[in-house]
Design an enzyme around this catalytic site. Structure first.
Site, PDB file in Angstrom:
ATOM      1  N   CYS A 134       0.800  -1.239   0.000  1.00  0.00           N
ATOM      2  CA  CYS A 134       0.000   0.000   0.000  1.00  0.00           C
ATOM      3  C   CYS A 134       0.826   1.280   0.000  1.00  0.00           C
ATOM      4  O   CYS A 134       0.729   2.094  -0.928  1.00  0.00           O
ATOM      5  CB  CYS A 134      -0.920   0.028   1.214  1.00  0.00           C
ATOM      6  SG  CYS A 134      -1.772  -1.508   1.586  1.00  0.00           S
ATOM      7  N   HIS A 159      -2.062   6.636   3.171  1.00  0.00           N
ATOM      8  CA  HIS A 159      -0.882   5.801   3.383  1.00  0.00           C
ATOM      9  C   HIS A 159       0.188   6.398   2.490  1.00  0.00           C
ATOM     10  O   HIS A 159      -0.063   6.633   1.314  1.00  0.00           O
ATOM     11  CB  HIS A 159      -1.178   4.355   2.965  1.00  0.00           C
ATOM     12  CG  HIS A 159      -0.741   3.350   3.959  1.00  0.00           C
ATOM     13  ND1 HIS A 159      -1.089   2.018   3.867  1.00  0.00           N
ATOM     14  CD2 HIS A 159       0.024   3.459   5.069  1.00  0.00           C
ATOM     15  CE1 HIS A 159      -0.558   1.362   4.884  1.00  0.00           C
ATOM     16  NE2 HIS A 159       0.114   2.208   5.627  1.00  0.00           N
ATOM     17  N   ASP A 213      -3.927  -0.898  -5.695  1.00  0.00           N
ATOM     18  CA  ASP A 213      -2.621  -0.440  -5.197  1.00  0.00           C
ATOM     19  C   ASP A 213      -1.556  -1.525  -5.084  1.00  0.00           C
ATOM     20  O   ASP A 213      -0.385  -1.212  -4.888  1.00  0.00           O
ATOM     21  CB  ASP A 213      -2.783   0.285  -3.851  1.00  0.00           C
ATOM     22  CG  ASP A 213      -3.081  -0.663  -2.710  1.00  0.00           C
ATOM     23  OD1 ASP A 213      -3.624  -1.771  -2.942  1.00  0.00           O
ATOM     24  OD2 ASP A 213      -2.782  -0.299  -1.553  1.00  0.00           O
ATOM     25  N   ASN A 214      -1.947  -2.785  -5.203  1.00  0.00           N
ATOM     26  CA  ASN A 214      -0.960  -3.893  -5.214  1.00  0.00           C
ATOM     27  C   ASN A 214      -1.718  -5.184  -5.491  1.00  0.00           C
ATOM     28  O   ASN A 214      -2.955  -5.180  -5.530  1.00  0.00           O
ATOM     29  CB  ASN A 214      -0.169  -3.997  -3.895  1.00  0.00           C
ATOM     30  CG  ASN A 214      -1.031  -4.046  -2.662  1.00  0.00           C
ATOM     31  OD1 ASN A 214      -1.085  -3.095  -1.900  1.00  0.00           O
ATOM     32  ND2 ASN A 214      -1.734  -5.150  -2.446  1.00  0.00           N
TER      33      ASN A 214
HETATM   34 CA   LIG Z   1      -2.788  -2.313  -0.564  1.00  0.00          CA
END
Ligand SMILES: [Ca+2]
Ligand SMILES: [Ca+2]
Length: 566
Positions: free
Chosen positions: A104, A179, A365-366
């Site tokens: 993140c 984040h 995001d991933n």
């Molecule tokens: Ca993430």
């Protein structure tokens, strides 16, 4: 299926998906030419210089966690249902090679700063720290490398994506997960409305400090709460009015009556905030940038009751049913926010539709936290399963419908791309100290409009100067395109070993081409090895120190791969 897909990847990177496998290449090419916009953004008569931008960002949603096949080479999920995201894919362009960092914080930091973690204003390489301890690393008793000490948030002194929009008169809002930037947001990041909230909700309930993942709490002090002054007005439990007015139009096949009087899910609340923001700003002269980093579908995996029941009834395990529930809930909110653009005041009349003046992005995001087959690895790995995600971009009349590209893009590329749409010349922008900012990404505007099929940038980098718990050790990765072929070279600092994969033929990264390499593969590896070293040096990339003697862990040798020559 795989052969057809890689054939198309190899020779034609933007196709009308309806013609994907049915027509010979010359017909596809004709469709391509007929369907494409010509000219730059400025020359396009449909282009409004400053469109609104809605950026929806899923958390941990994996490459094959959506049911569309457009973003993943026809590998859409047969378990998870994302009809709204699938509809977006049919209305815009899908990327099969969209990349992020491994988790993140570094992805969000790269997206907002436009820099790799190595960037001077970024320096966020991992969630928490590069000392992530887990099964392998617990206490770091025998590991050879002492990790680089990273930053937890990007610098407020650099130029970030919000600053770019502010420079062009945009209004900026942020609702969801912070984040890579401070939480609660403090400092000058160019965000007008920083509704950054956390999915772990805490409050005193009947005198006891209580914690909840995703579901609103009925706190003694403030009533129903998500712990956010901005979003608490959406924290009331589900009632009949909400079920009829907000949930029913999502065409859900679940039993909505199960929700009555139960606590609101944060994902719905983030959607509600976004809808109200669009409603408020739709008639405003100034354009807006609405950044919506959802917490869904991050752990703890807590779905919405009606949807979880729907999947449990299909015989799925509790864990997968909850995950499917979260994914569909996210999908419903993607649809809800998209629908708000079509009828911002919600009166059922579409004369106030602002879709044609809005760039709409859906991205993750991933990689996923469970399985990402056929990709190897999960969130946290630098293998494809950790860093390859769905990406869809829609903008009617500017971005051709139902198109697919295999051009690789990364979170660093959004700042320059969105700057193009906002009309900002980022080379003119100055940091707060008056110096020139660093931009690591490139604009992929030409890919979006169909004007270009390839970026001139051929390589991408990942650099981890420490430990992502047991999942990944200190390493640098380069991915490079040779023609239409993507290769990926890993360097592992602990062992000073390289591995290389040909992604078009080996998306699972199973066959290390440096085991008995052909001379052609060795040549490719040497080329990438040289570029990797040049990039590390140019960015003064940190590597950590050897525990044994405190010395700096050295970069790979510029011709290190030649040791595999036998
Ligand atoms: Ca993430
Ligand atoms: Ca209306």
């Amino acid at each position: 299926m795989h052969i057809t897909t890689s054939f198309f990847y190899g020779h034609q990177n933007i196709l009308n998906n309806k013609g994907f496998s049915k027509f010979p290449m010359f017909i596809c090419t004709a469709i391509l030419m007929f369907g494409c916009k010509t000219g730059t953004l400025e020359r396009n008569k449909n282009y409004n210089k400053k469109p609104n931008i809605v950026f929806l960002f899923a958390d941990d949603l994996g490459w094959v966690d959506v049911s569309t096949g457009n973003t993943n080479g026809n590998r859409g999920s047969k378990i998870y249902e994302t009809p709204q995201i699938d509809k977006l894919a049919s209305q815009g362009i899908s990327f099969t090679n969209a990349y992020t960092n491994q988790n993140c914080a570094p992805t969000r930091a790269s997206l907002i700063s436009g820099q790799y973690p190595t960037g001077i204003d970024n320096q966020v390489y991992n969630v928490g720290s590069l000392n992530r301890q887990d099964q392998r690393t617990q206490g770091f008793p025998n590991l050879p490398i002492k990790p680089f000490k990273q930053q937890k948030v990007i610098s407020e002194d650099g130029i970030n994506i919000f600053d770019v929009f502010k420079s062009q008169g945009y209004q900026t809002a942020f609702v969801g997960k912070s984040h890579g930037t401070p939480h609660p947001l403090k400092g000058d990041y160019g965000i007008d409305l920083p509704a950054d909230i956390h999915h772990i909700i805490t409050g005193f309930v009947q005198g006891e400090k209580t914690k909840s993942y995703y579901l609103a709490l009925n706190s003694d002090n403030v009533g129903w709460t998500f712990g956010s002054e901005y979003v608490d007005k959406y924290a009331k439990p589900y009632d009949q009015e909400y079920i009829d007015g907000v949930l029913k139009p999502c065409n859900t096949q679940s039993e909505l009556s199960l929700l009555k009087a139960t606590p609101k899910h944060l994902t719905d609340a983030i959607g509600d905030f976004s809808v109200d923001y669009i409603k408020e700003k739709a008639n405003d002269e100034r354009p807006f940038f609405l950044y919506v980093p959802f917490h869904a579908v991050h752990s703890n995996v807590v779905g919405r009751k009606d949807l979880t029941q729907k999947y449990l009834k299909r015989g799925l395990s509790k864990r997968i049913a909850e995950y499917a529930s979260m994914i569909e809930l996210l999908d419903q909110n993607v649809g809800k926010i998209n629908r708000a653009l079509k009828d911002p005041n919600g009166d059922g009349d579409f004369s106030d539709d602002i879709t044609n003046n809005t760039l709409f992005i859906f991205y993750s995001d991933n990689g996923g936290i469970y399985r990402n087959d056929p990709l190897t690895g999960i969130k946290g790995h630098l293998n494809e399963g950790g860093i390859r995600v769905p990406l869809i971009v829609c903008y009617p009349d500017i971005i051709p419908e139902n198109t697919i590209t295999s051009q690789a893009v990364h979170s660093i590329d959004f700042l320059p791309t969105l700057a193009d749409f906002a009309g900002a010349d980022i080379s003119e922008l100055k940091k707060k100290d008056g110096s020139k900012p660093q931009y690591d990404g490139v604009s992929f505007t030409g890919i979006l409009t169909g004007e270009e099929t390839r970026l001139s940038r051929t390589n991408l980098f990942w650099h981890l100067p420490g430990y992502m718990d047991e999942r990944f050790s200190p390493s640098t990765v380069i991915q490079k395109r040779f023609g239409d072929d993507y290769y990926k070279l890993f360097y592992f600092y602990e062992t000073e070993e390289f591995t290389m994969y040909h992604l078009n033929k080996d998306i699972s990264e199973k066959t290390n081409l440096l085991k008995n390499p052909t001379s052609k593969n060795l040549e490719i590896a040497l080329n990438m090895n040289t570029e990797m070293l040049a990039w590390l040096k140019a960015n003064n990339a940190p590597t950590g120190t050897w525990v044994e003697n405190g010395g700096k862990v050295p970069y790979p040798k510029g011709n290190g791969v030649l040791k595999y020559n036998n």
